[in-house]
Write a protein that holds these residues in place. Structure first.
Motif, mmCIF file in Angstrom:
data_model
loop_
_atom_site.group_PDB
_atom_site.id
_atom_site.type_symbol
_atom_site.label_atom_id
_atom_site.label_comp_id
_atom_site.label_asym_id
_atom_site.label_seq_id
_atom_site.Cartn_x
_atom_site.Cartn_y
_atom_site.Cartn_z
ATOM 1 N N UNK A 1 0.841 -1.199 0.000
ATOM 2 C CA UNK A 1 0.000 0.000 0.000
ATOM 3 C C UNK A 1 0.887 1.264 0.000
ATOM 4 N N UNK A 2 0.606 2.182 -0.939
ATOM 5 C CA UNK A 2 1.492 3.339 -1.110
ATOM 6 C C UNK A 2 1.011 4.617 -0.431
ATOM 7 N N UNK A 3 -0.270 4.635 0.024
ATOM 8 C CA UNK A 3 -0.820 5.938 0.421
ATOM 9 C C UNK A 3 -0.091 6.551 1.627
ATOM 10 N N UNK A 4 0.306 5.711 2.596
ATOM 11 C CA UNK A 4 1.001 6.252 3.769
ATOM 12 C C UNK A 4 2.353 6.864 3.360
ATOM 13 N N UNK B 1 6.885 16.024 3.691
ATOM 14 C CA UNK B 1 8.274 16.495 3.533
ATOM 15 C C UNK B 1 8.332 17.663 2.546
ATOM 16 N N UNK B 2 7.606 17.521 1.439
ATOM 17 C CA UNK B 2 7.631 18.586 0.423
ATOM 18 C C UNK B 2 7.038 19.882 0.976
ATOM 19 N N UNK B 3 5.998 19.747 1.801
ATOM 20 C CA UNK B 3 5.380 20.950 2.393
ATOM 21 C C UNK B 3 6.365 21.652 3.321
ATOM 22 N N UNK C 1 -1.421 15.967 -5.925
ATOM 23 C CA UNK C 1 -2.438 16.943 -6.364
ATOM 24 C C UNK C 1 -3.591 16.992 -5.365
ATOM 25 N N UNK C 2 -3.971 15.771 -4.882
ATOM 26 C CA UNK C 2 -5.056 15.708 -3.891
ATOM 27 C C UNK C 2 -4.667 16.408 -2.588
ATOM 28 N N UNK C 3 -3.341 16.464 -2.307
ATOM 29 C CA UNK C 3 -2.891 17.160 -1.093
ATOM 30 C C UNK C 3 -2.574 18.625 -1.384
#
Ligand SMILES: Cc1cc2nc3c(=O)[nH]c(=O)nc-3n(C[C@H](O)[C@H](O)[C@H](O)COP(=O)(O)O)c2cc1C
Length: 230
Positions: A175-178, A186-188, A223-225
């Protein structure tokens, strides 16, 4: 004048055996080709004379350690170094940033803060990785770098770790979502605390290292974030 033998505890007085440390390992193949890669390390005793590396079998580091049974631990807190040596095209950095090690035949990175030269004592095999029990041969200081704590730098190191897990997760169908949420965080942090800097540039280089498939999955998630990547 010889400096004599300095115990590793004197070189690393604040290091704990109960923690995993992230370092850059430099190793050499039987043919003399040098490699450098970020790896985790855990000391096995209070006086730091032995440590454990858990290394996946598909890596060059694994092959080199099996072949030569020696290496150098390069201690650095510079996140750019972790980015560079995770890249597939790291040869260009290796050519400029490698120099001879002192005792073992493995080479080391220029400008690390400290070095630990080691031999492999025992290898304990698992299915996809091996546990290397290593003995310290010589530890010594490199270049001292004093820098205040920066959230962006630590976020970049976390970003490197998370990016390095994307392809293995995809391969194993995990599962990749976490993982993608962690990358978004991190990017934020980097965006908030280091826009238009070298750190910012390295985060972009890192993202560009992903395969087309994982990159497009990540972009959709980001994009969703509310993070738009070019
Ligand atoms: C901070 C960090 C720590 C890592 N720790 C390990 C580790 O302990 N074992 C491992 O097999 N891979 C680890 N990796 C992934 C390897 O660095 C990655 O697979 C690398 O491409 C291997 O390079 P090589 O094929 O030149 O050895 C880590 C990556 C990062 C960014």
């Amino acid at each position: 004048m010889s400096m004599g033998y300095v115990p590793i505890r004197n070189i690393l007085p604040n290091v704990s055996p109960n923690m995993v440390y992230e370092v850059i390992l430099t190793t050499k193949s039987r043919d003399g080709e040098v490699d450098a890669a970020p790896m985790g390390l855990k000391f096995l005793d209070d006086n730091l004379s032995r440590f454990l590396l858990r290394i996946y079998k598909e890596t060059k580091t694994y092959k080199n350690l099996i072949e030569k049974r020696v290496g150098v631990v390069n201690i650095t807190r510079d996140p750019a170094v972790f980015v560079k040596y995770l890249m597939k095209d790291k040869d260009k950095y290796l050519r400029e940033e490698i120099e001879g090690s002192e005792v073992v035949d493995a080479a080391r990175l220029k400008n690390a803060e400290a070095y630990i030269e080691f031999t492999v004592k025992n290898i304990y095999d698992e299915v996809s990785l091996a546990n290397f029990h290593c003995l310290v041969v010589k530890a010594y200081e490199g270049v001292k770098i004093i820098k205040p704590y920066s959230r962006a730098e630590y976020a970049l190191i976390e970003l490197v770790v998370n990016i390095s897990k994307v392809e293995p997760y995809l391969k194993e169908g995990l599962e990749l979502s976490e993982l993608f949420n962690a990358i978004a965080y991190c990017l934020k942090v980097i965006k908030k605390t280091a826009t238009g800097t070298v750190i910012d540039d390295y985060s972009k280089i890192l993202l560009s290292s992903l395969s087309e498939n994982s990159s497009s999955l990540l972009k959709q998630h980001l994009l969703q974030s509310g993070i738009h990547l070019k």
